[in-house]
Scaffold this motif. Sequence first.
Motif, short mmCIF file in Angstrom:
data_model
loop_
_atom_site.label_atom_id
_atom_site.label_comp_id
_atom_site.label_asym_id
_atom_site.label_seq_id
_atom_site.Cartn_x
_atom_site.Cartn_y
_atom_site.Cartn_z
N LYS A 169 0.77 -1.27 0.06
CA LYS A 169 0.00 0.18 0.02
C LYS A 169 0.79 1.36 0.12
N LEU A 170 1.97 1.29 0.74
CA LEU A 170 2.82 2.38 0.84
C LEU A 170 3.76 2.45 -0.44
N ASP A 171 4.17 1.50 -1.05
CA ASP A 171 4.92 1.46 -1.97
C ASP A 171 4.29 0.36 -3.09
N PRO A 172 3.24 0.67 -4.06
CA PRO A 172 2.89 -0.15 -4.71
C PRO A 172 3.73 -0.70 -6.09
N HIS A 173 4.59 0.40 -6.14
CA HIS A 173 5.45 0.04 -7.48
C HIS A 173 6.86 -1.02 -7.19
N GLN A 174 7.03 -1.55 -6.01
CA GLN A 174 7.96 -2.35 -5.51
C GLN A 174 7.64 -3.68 -5.89
N PRO A 175 8.22 -4.41 -6.94
CA PRO A 175 7.81 -5.94 -7.33
C PRO A 175 8.30 -6.99 -6.13
N PHE A 176 9.17 -6.69 -5.55
CA PHE A 176 9.86 -7.43 -4.48
C PHE A 176 8.71 -8.04 -3.26
N PHE A 177 8.00 -6.74 -2.95
CA PHE A 177 6.91 -6.98 -2.04
C PHE A 177 5.65 -7.98 -2.44
N THR A 178 5.35 -8.07 -3.80
CA THR A 178 4.25 -8.78 -4.41
C THR A 178 5.02 -10.04 -4.49
N THR A 179 6.48 -10.29 -4.51
CA THR A 179 6.92 -11.58 -4.59
C THR A 179 6.66 -12.27 -3.12
N ILE A 180 7.01 -11.50 -2.16
CA ILE A 180 6.76 -12.02 -0.82
C ILE A 180 5.45 -12.30 -0.51
N GLN A 181 4.37 -11.30 -0.85
CA GLN A 181 3.20 -11.73 -0.73
C GLN A 181 2.57 -12.97 -1.22
N GLN A 182 3.17 -13.39 -2.35
CA GLN A 182 2.45 -14.58 -3.32
C GLN A 182 3.10 -15.78 -2.31
N ARG A 183 4.23 -15.63 -1.67
CA ARG A 183 4.65 -16.56 -1.06
C ARG A 183 3.92 -16.91 0.35
N LEU A 184 3.75 -15.75 0.78
CA LEU A 184 2.80 -15.86 2.10
C LEU A 184 1.52 -16.41 1.87
N LEU A 185 1.03 -16.07 0.71
CA LEU A 185 -0.37 -16.60 0.53
C LEU A 185 -0.53 -17.86 0.37
N GLN A 186 0.58 -18.51 -0.24
CA GLN A 186 0.76 -19.86 -0.53
C GLN A 186 0.84 -20.60 0.78
N LYS A 187 1.76 -19.95 1.64
CA LYS A 187 2.08 -20.81 2.86
C LYS A 187 0.59 -20.77 3.54
N ALA A 188 -0.27 -19.84 3.56
CA ALA A 188 -1.40 -19.84 4.12
C ALA A 188 -2.50 -20.75 3.50
N GLY A 189 -2.26 -21.22 2.36
CA GLY A 189 -3.05 -22.00 1.77
C GLY A 189 -4.12 -21.17 1.00
N LYS A 190 -3.75 -19.91 0.70
CA LYS A 190 -4.64 -19.03 0.11
C LYS A 190 -4.50 -18.88 -1.23
#
Length: 465
Positions: free
Chosen positions: A433-454
């Motif tokens: 939300k604070l920096d929507p143009h940083q692709p690395f944040f999205t990579t971390i988000q995808q990894r966390l969602l997979q770990k959560a089974g989402k």
Amino acid sequence: MTKQPSSAPPMPLGEGVLSPRETMLAAAASPSESHGRIAPPTEDEFPASVAKSREALLEEAEMVATSAVQRYPESPLAQAILAAWQMLTNQDSEAEQTWRKVLAMDNRFLDAYEALIQLATKRKDYDEIVRLARSAVELAPKQEFGYLHLVDALSAQGKDEEAVAVLEEYASLNPNPSLKVQKLRVKILLRLGQYAEAEKLLEAIPSHLVDPELAQLRADLAAAQGNSDQAQRYLEQAENAIVSKQPIKQSTRANLTPPDIEKLLTDVALLETKAAKMYYVYRDFIRTEIYLRRAIALDPNCHEAHRALVAFYQEQKRYSQMEKALEEWLRAEPDNLQIYVGLATCYGGRRDFDKTEAILQEAVHRFPENPLPLAMLARLYIDAQRKTEQAVPLAEKVVKLQPVAVNFQLLAEALEAVGRIDEAIGAIEQAIKLDPHQPFFTTIQQRLLQKAGKKPTPVKEGNTG
């Protein structure tokens, strides 16, 4: 010169061999076209022992100055070393001529303005100080020394309102002015009777700072506002701060040194540091190192020599020697966060977890409200996969002190390391939300969602990097 075994390069310390001011000067120093080593020093030229008598020290200083000018007569840096020696030996008239020669060679040479201001101050020539200080401010609008000299001269001429305007201009260009600048503003505002403005500035300064002058200013304000009880409490704080600030005197010399020789040792050390920087500009690295080492031998508390030696070893990729130089510097300047950061990076570069943790813990203890050492310690625990439970409270404090995107990323990774995945997702979403143009944040988000089974969120086209 033996090259040290290579290891992970340390984090840049933010300052090279040349300070920000001197970096600009170096660009205009017109070094010779020969970029190799000029000539190895002889034993006679650089004796191993450090002279301690007045006569020997002055001879040493003269040798440094005359040697620099003889080697590079057209160099403003060499002329500056000569001028510094002339000031050291109270040849004020000759020093002023030499400094003006330096400015004729390079009118951006900030050290020349500062030295000429010092000479004008001795003569109480406030008009000249104002002229020189305005030139320095125009040349370096984000450095405080020109503003401070300008303010002092204006105040001496009874122009306090103009002096306050100068400090306000500096504050507008530099959102984090030093405590010295803030105290000076308060002092002048009190003289002008602008108590509301002075109070506003004092309230913005952290109340926990132990500073006798600050406590005195608060006492003066309270007295001016008619609150004598509060003024008395602040006066008591000032007295206690003076006592607490008194260090236990530990001589850094091998034996007790008379004050005049102590001062001379300090001055000659600074002169040799300037010479080292000049030789660095001309790529004479042997003399660069020798002069810096001699400066530290003359004055172990010469912060500028320590800083330059560390940066020199870093530039040369001599990391083991850089580490030792940082440890020496820390003994001389234990309240400099930059040194802790440098040592943590050196220790971390050679994978010494215990030393890295210890130096960062000391930094956190000394600078509890600075997010940098807290973040580095949290990162150490996460990356080393050790004591990960301690990374979470550290990262939470970092976010509280500095709620920026990269710190929310740190918090997300700390929470992930201890299995608090849902909370980690919330933290990384805040980073995005604070920096929507940083692709690395999205990579971390995808990894966390997979770990959560989402189901992972589809990556938007603008976020792929």
